[in-house]
Design an enzyme around this catalytic site. Structure first.
Site, PDB file in Angstrom:
ATOM      1  N   ASN A  70     -71.161  -3.949  36.584  1.00 11.04           N
ATOM      2  CA  ASN A  70     -70.458  -5.242  36.629  1.00 11.04           C
ATOM      3  C   ASN A  70     -68.987  -5.050  37.002  1.00 11.04           C
ATOM      4  O   ASN A  70     -68.210  -5.995  36.940  1.00 11.04           O
ATOM      5  CB  ASN A  70     -70.580  -5.990  35.288  1.00 11.04           C
TER       6      ASN A  70
ATOM      7  N   ASN B  21     -81.437  -3.606  26.002  1.00  8.21           N
ATOM      8  CA  ASN B  21     -82.048  -4.165  27.220  1.00  8.21           C
ATOM      9  C   ASN B  21     -82.687  -3.082  28.076  1.00  8.21           C
ATOM     10  O   ASN B  21     -83.789  -3.255  28.602  1.00  8.21           O
ATOM     11  CB  ASN B  21     -80.991  -4.885  28.068  1.00  8.21           C
TER      12      ASN B  21
ATOM     13  N   TYR C  61     -65.937   2.485  20.242  1.00  6.66           N
ATOM     14  CA  TYR C  61     -66.632   3.346  21.200  1.00  6.66           C
ATOM     15  C   TYR C  61     -67.560   4.312  20.460  1.00  6.66           C
ATOM     16  O   TYR C  61     -68.752   4.398  20.754  1.00  6.66           O
ATOM     17  CB  TYR C  61     -65.588   4.121  22.000  1.00  6.66           C
TER      18      TYR C  61
ATOM     19  N   LYS D 127     -71.713   4.324  20.519  1.00  8.10           N
ATOM     20  CA  LYS D 127     -72.467   5.470  21.023  1.00  8.10           C
ATOM     21  C   LYS D 127     -73.408   6.025  19.946  1.00  8.10           C
ATOM     22  O   LYS D 127     -74.508   6.490  20.250  1.00  8.10           O
ATOM     23  CB  LYS D 127     -71.508   6.557  21.496  1.00  8.10           C
TER      24      LYS D 127
END
Ligand SMILES: NC(=O)c1ccc[n+]([C@@H]2O[C@H](COP(=O)([O-])OP(=O)(O)OC[C@H]3O[C@@H](n4cnc5c(N)ncnc54)[C@H](O)[C@@H]3O)[C@@H](O)[C@H]2O)c1
Length: 325
Positions: free
Chosen positions: A33, A100, A146, A150
């Site tokens: 994106n 997803n 972050y 992860k």
């Protein structure tokens, strides 16, 4: 022709992965994106029939028509400057985005490799870091968005493997450098090179005795390629164990660029890891992999890339914020 989906394709690592899979004869679908990436990194592939590019946010439902054999999920802001600026997107791409893509892997019966990071070890209390170390992360510190994204990403990937029988691979990437890094992403390699090329003094945060280990991008891509085609499902560290203090690294850059700048010191940022060095025994054992590009060689190639930037581009990145990543 086998088909591979690479998310984060317009980024630093994703674009090198696209090149590698094209070279190996795959049909590559790059997805990005462009939130931190640059389309220029993959523009050279647009003329190829075996390359497609989808401008898409992976936190939204991901649909790929037809068959799909492999997924490499590399979409995520990766430098502290980026993930501090866009913390929610960082959390979402690691959680919703990964969910997803695991769903897509399940639907297509595709093997999926996800890009994790040495940041899952936080500010490590074990040195060097091996895969059995659980880490030392501050969940609510500035890097938490972050690091925890992860860590969640690894957990959900293992859960899909265990409960849905999906073929999964997890790579824990340590600091990697090379052409196509963004000049202004705040990471130490482009930051130092940018400062040297602009004729500025090099900024170190803290006393410069903190260490990092830098892996050249070609070595990393080779390790990832081998991991994808191995049968090992647990996390594997990929990085270069050649550790150096930030201070010595700054001196190396000054020497390499042939400039006469000095090093200046500023305060140490919060939760800046003091040591970083991968234990790569597992990669050696299960992938027969180890890095073979020396820092002197890799840095020369990287410097050549950054020398291609105009003065205007160089001056746009004249901040060295607050990190030693
Ligand atoms: N470079 C390193 O040293 C390093 C170290 C550890 C882990 N990693 C991991 O490797 C991956 C790639 O890192 P990089 O250095 O290439 O960073 P990068 O910022 O250059 O690339 C990340 C790419 O992901 C894209 N992206 C981000 N969110 C997205 C979303 N929601 N949908 C679609 N695309 C999205 C960005 O636009 C960008 O092109 C990341 O997952 C990062 O956590 C990198």
């Amino acid at each position: 022709m086998k088909k591979v989906l690479i998310t984060g394709a317009a980024g630093f690592l994703g674009s090198h992965l696209c090149d590698r899979f094209i070279k190996e004869g795959f049909h590559v679908i790059g997805m990005d994106n462009l939130i931190t990436g640059d389309i220029k990194n993959v523009e050279h592939l647009f003329k190829l029939k075996q390359f497609e590019f989808y401008n898409h946010d992976v936190t939204k439902f991901v649909h790929i028509p037809g068959e799909l054999d492999y997924i490499l999920h590399f979409a995520s802001p990766a430098s502290p400057i980026d993930y501090l600026k866009i913390p929610i997107q960082t959390l979402k791409v690691g959680s919703l985005g990964t969910h997803n893509l695991l769903g897509l892997a399940k639907e297509k019966k595709a093997r999926i490799l996800i890009a994790s990071t040495s940041e899952v070890y936080g500010d490590p209390l074990v040195h060097p870091q091996n895969e059995e170390y659980y880490g030392n992360v501050n969940t609510i510190g500035p890097r938490g968005v972050y690091d925890e994204a992860k860590r969640f990403q690894e957990s959900i990937t293992m859960a899909y493997h265990t409960y849905h029988g999906i073929e999964t691979r997890i790579v824990r990437i340590f600091n990697t450098y090379g052409p196509r890094m963004r000049l202004n992403d705040g990471r130490v390699v482009p930051a130092f090179i940018g400062q040297a090329l602009r004729g500025e003094d090099l900024t170190i945060f803290g006393d410069g005795l903190q260490t990092r280990s830098f892996c050249y991008v070609d070595d990393l891509i080779e390790g990832i390629y081998r991991l994808l085609f191995s049968d090992y499902v647990y996390p594997v560290n990929i990085g270069n164990p050649d550790e150096i203090t930030i201070k010595d690294f700054a001196e190396e850059i000054i020497k390499l660029t042939g400039t006469d700048q000095k090093v200046i010191y500023k305060d140490l940022p919060v939760n800046d890891p003091l040591q970083r060095q991968p234990d790569i025994s597992k990669a050696k054992e299960v992938l027969d992999w180890e890095p073979n590009v020396f820092r002197s060689e890799g840095m020369k190639l990287t410097l050549e890339y950054f020398k291609g930037f105009s003065e205007k581009e160089l001056s746009k990145s004249d901040h060295r914020d607050f990190l030693n990543n």
